[in-house]
Write an enzyme that holds these catalytic residues in place. Structure first.
Site, PDB file in Angstrom:
ATOM      1  N   GLU A  43      13.582  25.575  52.329  1.00  0.00           N
ATOM      2  CA  GLU A  43      13.264  26.802  52.807  1.00  0.00           C
ATOM      3  C   GLU A  43      14.121  27.871  51.851  1.00  0.00           C
ATOM      4  O   GLU A  43      15.968  27.757  52.027  1.00  0.00           O
ATOM      5  CB  GLU A  43      13.856  26.378  53.837  1.00  0.00           C
ATOM      6  CG  GLU A  43      13.372  27.513  54.870  1.00  0.00           C
ATOM      7  CD  GLU A  43      14.023  27.861  56.501  1.00  0.00           C
ATOM      8  OE1 GLU A  43      14.261  27.200  57.181  1.00  0.00           O
ATOM      9  OE2 GLU A  43      13.876  28.500  57.280  1.00  0.00           O
ATOM     10  N   ASP A 117      13.598  38.798  55.409  1.00  0.00           N
ATOM     11  CA  ASP A 117      14.028  39.824  55.410  1.00  0.00           C
ATOM     12  C   ASP A 117      13.080  41.485  55.082  1.00  0.00           C
ATOM     13  O   ASP A 117      12.954  40.412  53.499  1.00  0.00           O
ATOM     14  CB  ASP A 117      15.328  39.796  54.347  1.00  0.00           C
ATOM     15  CG  ASP A 117      16.815  39.174  55.277  1.00  0.00           C
ATOM     16  OD1 ASP A 117      16.875  39.648  56.164  1.00  0.00           O
ATOM     17  OD2 ASP A 117      17.781  39.526  54.995  1.00  0.00           O
ATOM     18  N   TYR A 193      14.361  32.843  64.642  1.00  0.00           N
ATOM     19  CA  TYR A 193      13.335  34.255  64.419  1.00  0.00           C
ATOM     20  C   TYR A 193      12.003  34.332  65.803  1.00  0.00           C
ATOM     21  O   TYR A 193      11.866  35.052  66.216  1.00  0.00           O
ATOM     22  CB  TYR A 193      13.192  34.452  63.503  1.00  0.00           C
ATOM     23  CG  TYR A 193      14.486  35.829  63.115  1.00  0.00           C
ATOM     24  CD1 TYR A 193      16.064  35.085  62.902  1.00  0.00           C
ATOM     25  CD2 TYR A 193      14.261  36.917  62.982  1.00  0.00           C
ATOM     26  CE1 TYR A 193      17.217  36.100  62.071  1.00  0.00           C
ATOM     27  CE2 TYR A 193      15.829  37.868  62.530  1.00  0.00           C
ATOM     28  CZ  TYR A 193      16.380  37.485  62.365  1.00  0.00           C
ATOM     29  OH  TYR A 193      17.273  38.125  61.758  1.00  0.00           O
TER      30      TYR A 193
END
Ligand code: SAM
Length: 211
Positions: A43, A117, A193
């Site tokens: 990841e 991001d 998230y």
């Protein structure tokens, strides 16, 4: 998600056996780190590690490597492993830009990009982990049947990523704009998230791509 000045985070990371330090020396030899021939999944931008730690716990027949750029974030993942670290999990602190220095051709069986991001300004598009140059790098380290799985709630980033997949010459295996209400939700492991943004009602987008 950078946590500033987490005191001693660099020292903590340097002393933790779950964090591999000499990463370029492991290139082509990651199986030796785990001591077995299980497939390796990574990841990139794992944050505080909820997803990769749970994946390692659920799938002891696979190996997992969590990659994170910032020490101050990586220490949070290490804290989660303090009492019960899965044997099939390791961590690397690095910038994904250097991924080709760390993994050899065909060394990786799958890549997870979770809530990467967005870098919303056009002039920063090259920094997005789904920019075309990254797909070229992912192609090199992935096995031929290997897949990239990308999740986000950010629709502009997701639309950009779908375009970049095509530009980079990859094929989409499946796409959903609302993962949690789709046929693909079974077995889905939530990231930090993902839990936060889906609780706010944001639909989660996901694509799976193959080179
Ligand atoms: N994947 C986690 C989740 O879904 O909860 C964290 C998402 S957070 C928005 C993105 C993470 O990626 C941050 O922890 C950031 O430091 C890391 N990151 C961003 N760019 C990176 C890069 N080039 N290499 C490695 N990590 C990166």
């Amino acid at each position: 998600m950078r946590l500033r000045n987490v005191k001693g985070s660099r020292e903590t990371i340097a002393a933790n056996p779950l964090v591999i330090q000499d990463i370029t020396e492991q290139k082509g030899h990651w199986h030796e780190v785990f001591g077995n021939d299980q497939p390796i999944y990574i990841e990139i931008g794992m944050g505080k590690g909820q997803f990769i730690i749970e994946m390692a716990r659920r799938n002891p027949d696979k190996n997992y490597i969590g990659i994170e750029k910032y020490s101050s974030v990586l220490v949070r993942a290490l804290e989660k492993c303090e009492t019960d670290a899965p044997e099939n999990l390791r961590f690397i602190r690095m910038d994904a830009e250097a991924i080709l220095d760390v993994f050899a051709e065909n060394e990786v069986s799958g890549i997870y990009l979770n809530f990467s991001d967005p870098w919303p300004k056009d002039r920063h598009a090259k920094r997005r982990l789904t920019y075309r140059d990254f797909w070229d790098r992912y192609r090199k380290i992935l096995k031929p049947e290997g897949e990239v799985v990308f999740k986000t709630d950010n629709r502009p980033l997701f639309d950009f990523s779908l375009e970049e997949v095509e530009i980079a010459g990859w094929s989409l295996v499946n796409v959903t704009f609302d993962l949690h209400h789709s046929e693909y939700v079974e077995g889905n492991v939530m990231t930090e998230y993902e839990a936060k943004f889906s609780a706010k009602g944001n639909p989660i987008h996901r694509l799976v791509a193959r080179a």
